[in-house]
Scaffold this motif. Structure first.
Motif, PDB file in Angstrom:
ATOM      1  N   LEU A 121      39.771 -45.797 -23.220  1.00  0.00           N
ATOM      2  CA  LEU A 121      40.043 -47.125 -22.651  1.00  0.00           C
ATOM      3  C   LEU A 121      38.801 -47.970 -22.890  1.00  0.00           C
ATOM      4  N   PRO A 122      38.962 -49.228 -23.251  1.00  0.00           N
ATOM      5  CA  PRO A 122      37.758 -50.024 -23.529  1.00  0.00           C
ATOM      6  C   PRO A 122      36.925 -50.242 -22.262  1.00  0.00           C
ATOM      7  N   LEU A 123      35.617 -49.981 -22.380  1.00  0.00           N
ATOM      8  CA  LEU A 123      34.728 -50.128 -21.227  1.00  0.00           C
ATOM      9  C   LEU A 123      34.743 -51.572 -20.725  1.00  0.00           C
ATOM     10  N   LYS A 124      34.935 -52.506 -21.677  1.00  0.00           N
ATOM     11  CA  LYS A 124      34.963 -53.913 -21.262  1.00  0.00           C
ATOM     12  C   LYS A 124      36.310 -54.285 -20.619  1.00  0.00           C
ATOM     13  N   GLY A 125      37.252 -53.334 -20.587  1.00  0.00           N
ATOM     14  CA  GLY A 125      38.516 -53.552 -19.900  1.00  0.00           C
ATOM     15  C   GLY A 125      39.655 -53.960 -20.805  1.00  0.00           C
ATOM     16  N   SER A 126      40.870 -53.923 -20.262  1.00  0.00           N
ATOM     17  CA  SER A 126      42.072 -54.287 -21.044  1.00  0.00           C
ATOM     18  C   SER A 126      42.285 -55.788 -20.938  1.00  0.00           C
ATOM     19  N   ARG A 127      43.025 -56.299 -21.957  1.00  0.00           N
ATOM     20  CA  ARG A 127      43.336 -57.730 -21.889  1.00  0.00           C
ATOM     21  C   ARG A 127      44.622 -57.929 -21.095  1.00  0.00           C
ATOM     22  N   ALA A 128      44.641 -58.976 -20.289  1.00  0.00           N
ATOM     23  CA  ALA A 128      45.840 -59.237 -19.483  1.00  0.00           C
ATOM     24  C   ALA A 128      46.984 -59.698 -20.379  1.00  0.00           C
ATOM     25  N   LYS A 129      48.193 -59.382 -19.980  1.00  0.00           N
ATOM     26  CA  LYS A 129      49.347 -59.839 -20.748  1.00  0.00           C
ATOM     27  C   LYS A 129      50.436 -60.255 -19.759  1.00  0.00           C
ATOM     28  N   GLU A 130      51.001 -61.401 -20.077  1.00  0.00           N
ATOM     29  CA  GLU A 130      52.073 -61.846 -19.192  1.00  0.00           C
ATOM     30  C   GLU A 130      53.340 -61.075 -19.496  1.00  0.00           C
ATOM     31  N   ILE A 183      40.864 -28.262 -17.336  1.00  0.00           N
ATOM     32  CA  ILE A 183      39.590 -28.984 -17.166  1.00  0.00           C
ATOM     33  C   ILE A 183      39.802 -30.465 -17.466  1.00  0.00           C
ATOM     34  N   ILE A 184      39.314 -31.307 -16.590  1.00  0.00           N
ATOM     35  CA  ILE A 184      39.420 -32.757 -16.813  1.00  0.00           C
ATOM     36  C   ILE A 184      38.013 -33.341 -16.849  1.00  0.00           C
ATOM     37  N   LYS A 185      37.736 -34.104 -17.893  1.00  0.00           N
ATOM     38  CA  LYS A 185      36.403 -34.718 -18.002  1.00  0.00           C
ATOM     39  C   LYS A 185      36.578 -36.202 -18.263  1.00  0.00           C
ATOM     40  N   ILE A 186      35.716 -37.007 -17.670  1.00  0.00           N
ATOM     41  CA  ILE A 186      35.711 -38.447 -17.967  1.00  0.00           C
ATOM     42  C   ILE A 186      34.280 -38.821 -18.340  1.00  0.00           C
ATOM     43  N   TYR A 187      34.118 -39.423 -19.511  1.00  0.00           N
ATOM     44  CA  TYR A 187      32.759 -39.788 -19.941  1.00  0.00           C
ATOM     45  C   TYR A 187      32.802 -41.059 -20.795  1.00  0.00           C
ATOM     46  N   ILE A 188      31.590 -41.596 -21.019  1.00  0.00           N
ATOM     47  CA  ILE A 188      31.508 -42.845 -21.801  1.00  0.00           C
ATOM     48  C   ILE A 188      30.968 -42.524 -23.190  1.00  0.00           C
ATOM     49  N   GLU A 189      31.599 -43.095 -24.202  1.00  0.00           N
ATOM     50  CA  GLU A 189      31.146 -42.886 -25.584  1.00  0.00           C
ATOM     51  C   GLU A 189      31.473 -44.154 -26.371  1.00  0.00           C
ATOM     52  N   ASN A 190      30.497 -44.688 -27.082  1.00  0.00           N
ATOM     53  CA  ASN A 190      30.703 -45.894 -27.914  1.00  0.00           C
ATOM     54  C   ASN A 190      31.468 -47.007 -27.210  1.00  0.00           C
ATOM     55  N   GLN A 191      31.013 -47.382 -26.057  1.00  0.00           N
ATOM     56  CA  GLN A 191      31.646 -48.485 -25.307  1.00  0.00           C
ATOM     57  C   GLN A 191      33.089 -48.193 -24.912  1.00  0.00           C
ATOM     58  N   LYS A 192      33.410 -46.889 -24.838  1.00  0.00           N
ATOM     59  CA  LYS A 192      34.776 -46.525 -24.436  1.00  0.00           C
ATOM     60  C   LYS A 192      34.701 -45.489 -23.333  1.00  0.00           C
ATOM     61  N   VAL A 193      35.673 -45.559 -22.428  1.00  0.00           N
ATOM     62  CA  VAL A 193      35.761 -44.509 -21.411  1.00  0.00           C
ATOM     63  C   VAL A 193      36.761 -43.488 -21.943  1.00  0.00           C
ATOM     64  N   ILE A 194      36.280 -42.263 -22.113  1.00  0.00           N
ATOM     65  CA  ILE A 194      37.145 -41.222 -22.694  1.00  0.00           C
ATOM     66  C   ILE A 194      37.566 -40.255 -21.596  1.00  0.00           C
ATOM     67  N   THR A 195      38.856 -39.957 -21.568  1.00  0.00           N
ATOM     68  CA  THR A 195      39.346 -38.923 -20.657  1.00  0.00           C
ATOM     69  C   THR A 195      39.800 -37.742 -21.510  1.00  0.00           C
ATOM     70  N   GLU A 196      39.322 -36.553 -21.124  1.00  0.00           N
ATOM     71  CA  GLU A 196      39.637 -35.342 -21.896  1.00  0.00           C
ATOM     72  C   GLU A 196      40.315 -34.362 -20.943  1.00  0.00           C
ATOM     73  N   ILE A 197      41.540 -33.944 -21.286  1.00  0.00           N
ATOM     74  CA  ILE A 197      42.274 -33.016 -20.403  1.00  0.00           C
ATOM     75  C   ILE A 197      42.623 -31.793 -21.224  1.00  0.00           C
ATOM     76  N   SER A 198      42.013 -30.656 -20.880  1.00  0.00           N
ATOM     77  CA  SER A 198      42.303 -29.470 -21.704  1.00  0.00           C
ATOM     78  C   SER A 198      42.858 -28.341 -20.847  1.00  0.00           C
ATOM     79  N   ASP A 199      43.692 -27.563 -21.501  1.00  0.00           N
ATOM     80  CA  ASP A 199      44.258 -26.376 -20.813  1.00  0.00           C
ATOM     81  C   ASP A 199      44.170 -25.194 -21.768  1.00  0.00           C
ATOM     82  N   ASN A 200      44.265 -23.982 -21.201  1.00  0.00           N
ATOM     83  CA  ASN A 200      44.332 -22.810 -22.086  1.00  0.00           C
ATOM     84  C   ASN A 200      45.741 -22.222 -22.024  1.00  0.00           C
TER      85      ASN A 200
END
Ligand code: ADP
Length: 606
Positions: free
Chosen positions: A588-597, A507-524
């Protein structure tokens, strides 16, 4: 026994001294006021007697002496009235009688007094005074006024003052004027005067006691404080002496992070003198050059973990790939900084910092990374060529080959494929560890990007008859580098399939919690044994149960996935029960990642 008493005496010495003091003071003041009271009463008696004596007409008195028993004598009546009126005025002083006596042939006879004829205690004149106080015979002898002590005669118990009336020419004794106070009244008057001074004395003593007890306590607590201070200073000096020569660079900081002590090794590491460092904040002295964002993050992490969670904080240039610069000396340093909270009464009052210069270690590590990177890079070209050649052979239909040869060729192709993956993993790890990977966030429709990965992996689920379910919230476009983050999804999704048996459910779920995008991947699936769980994100680590199921894994995927998530501003964690299944989460931060050179990008893993 004696010792016991000495001990008791020593323990209660203050109490004893105080008790003796109170008794002695009470006794002294009691006596003093008693004497004073008696003096006052006696003086009063004497004053009244003198006053009465002074008021008497001596001639009338001399005349009366010859008619001692004559109640009708005019002089008797006059003098009696005169004394009655004095008696009236002095009654409220407690004086019972004022009277006159004559001494005739060595005997004492009463004459007029302050009682009114006819009243109950009226004494007719001429009566003999049979049991006079001894002091009277003294007066008769030396003709001087006298006050008696307490005495009893045929009329009762008294204290009296007697004043002689003398013939001025001959000096003979004409009469004696007496004033009496009943002894009960006398005592009452004396004690009445005693009560007030005694109470005030007692209160004064209590006050003195309380004050001295307070002063004693004050002295004792001052001594205790001085003692504690001395001990603390002694301990501090000892501790400073101990750590001043230790080769480890140790610093003591206050709760705000300002340096209050540094040893010699810190001076050497930072290349500056102690006086340049003391009182300055560690975050002013050591900074991440040209990267204020990272520096602010570091300060916030230190504050949250140290001051709020009261746990120690570590910063390592080796793990983060970030070097620090000392703003005082300008020296660039690879450091391993550990800050541990100093907790007193559950409050963080400061920190102990250990600052190791790991420039050399970081250099060696970078050399190792460079080597791995170079070796992997060099290996990649011949291995890729091999794949190409195997593919050509497999596609070549010019000469017939047996099915066992074809089988061998296919196995060769698979092995080559795994080799390519391994080399890619090594390359990616050396790149991410060296901090050379660029992060280029772009707006990404996460849900459809993940769906694309899932459809690419559908063949894996089909092969094992595994059911896949995907649920997601409405996720807005998010600014991330999906070239990197996609590798995380690929790794975790393929692990869920790899480490689950046929027919498993993923099962794969993607949801928003506390300004974060959470991905949950579970198996049995097979799950991760409890003893392996703490090692899971380590490089090359593989759990025993799954190593047999899939012998080809490298143990590098999760390490890399976690590193990518963290460098994108997120976190990764999991829960697993052996033979029941596993769930992996990453944010992952909902506001996005910071760029890095950076100079390189990542190679696709799987
Ligand atoms: P690899 O899969 O190449 O071995 P990874 O770093 O991806 O490397 O995984 C490390 C180890 O973690 C695996 O070998 C396996 O033991 C364990 N693991 C990872 N994912 C799962 C999962 N979903 N279920 C059970 N074990 C897992």
């Amino acid at each position: 026994m004696l010792n016991r008493w000495i001990k008791v005496l020593k323990t209660y010495k203050f109490l004893m001294i105080f008790t003796v003091g109170v008794i002695a003071t009470g006794h002294f003041f009691g006596n003093y006021f008693l004497i004073q009271g008696e003096k006052t009463q006696k003086q009063r008696l004497m004053d009244v007697a003198i006053m009465a004596a002074a008021s008497v007409n001596k001639e009338k008195l001399t005349d009366l002496k010859d008619n001692i028993s004559d109640e009708q004598n005019q002089n008797f009546i006059e003098l009696n009235e005169q004394f009655s009126s004095i008696g009236e005025k002095t009654k409220n002083l407690g004086i019972r009688w004022i009277y006159s006596m004559f001494v005739i042939d060595g005997k004492i006879y009463f004459s007029f007094d302050s009682t009114i004829p006819g009243s109950s205690d009226y004494e007719p004149p001429g009566g003999e005074y049979k049991k006079p106080p001894k002091e009277l015979s003294q007066l008769i002898k030396n003709k001087r006024p006298i006050v008696t002590d307490h005495y009893s005669d045929e009329y009762g118990s008294y204290v009296s003052a007697f004043v002689p009336i003398l013939n001025e020419e001959t000096g003979d004794l004409i009469a004696i004027i007496g004033s009496d106070m009943e002894y009960s009244e006398y005592s009452r008057q004396v004690n009445k005067n005693l009560l007030f001074p005694l109470i005030t004395t007692f209160l004064a003593v209590i006050l003195v006691f309380l004050t001295s007890a307070y002063l004693l306590r004050l002295k004792k607590s001052r001594e205790n404080i001085e003692d504690a201070l001395n001990r603390a200073q002694h301990e501090k000096a000892k501790a400073e002496l101990l750590i001043s020569d230790v080769s480890e660079p140790i610093a003591v900081l206050d709760a705000e992070g300002c340096l209050t002590y540094v040893n010699k090794a810190v001076e050497e590491v930072l290349g500056c003198r102690r006086d340049q460092l003391l009182g300055k904040s560690v975050f002013e002295i050591l900074v991440i050059p040209e990267d204020k964002g990272n520096m602010l993050n570091l300060i916030k992490n230190v504050h949250d973990r140290l001051m709020i969670k009261k746990k120690k904080v570590m910063f390592s240039s080796l793990d983060s790939g970030i070097d620090l610069v000392c703003t005082i000396s300008g020296k660039k340093l690879s450091v391993m900084l550990t800050l541990s909270p100093i907790i007193i009464s559950e409050k963080v009052v400061g920190m102990i910092g250990v600052l190791n210069d790991i420039t050399h270690i970081v250099k060696v590590d970078r050399m190792k990374n460079d080597f791995i990177s170079l070796a992997s890079h060099q290996l990649r070209t011949p291995i890729s060529k091999m794949r190409w050649m195997i593919e050509m052979l497999l596609d070549d239909n010019s000469a017939p080959i047996s099915s066992s040869q074809k089988d061998l060729m296919n196995k060769l192709y698979d092995t080559n494929q795994r080799l390519i993956q391994l080399v890619n993993s090594l390359l990616n790890i050396s790149r991410i560890e060296s901090g050379r990977i660029a992060i280029n966030p772009t707006p990404v429709d996460l849900v459809s990007s993940v769906k694309a990965i899932l459809s690419n992996h559908q063949f894996m689920f089909n092969e094992k008859d595994q059911q896949l379910s995907f649920e997601s919230d409405k996720i807005p476009e998010i600014n991330i580098d999906f070239k990197l983050v996609g590798e995380v999804y690929k790794n975790i999704i393929s692990n869920a399939s790899k480490y689950s048996p046929k027919g498993a459910k993923i099962i794969i779920k993607i949801y928003i919690e506390n300004q974060k995008v959470i991905t949950e991947i579970s198996d049995n699936g097979y799950g991760i044994p409890a003893k392996s769980q703490s090692h899971l994100f380590q490089k090359f680590y593989r759990a025993d149960n799954t190593a047999q199921i899939d012998p080809d894994g490298s143990g590098l995927g999760l390490y890399l996935a976690k590193a990518i998530v963290e460098s994108s501003g997120g976190k990764m964690w999991f829960k697993s029960v052996e033979n029941k299944g596993s769930t992996f989460w990453f944010s992952l931060p909902l506001k996005g990642s910071r760029a890095k050179e950076g100079s390189v990008s990542i190679e696709s893993e799987k």
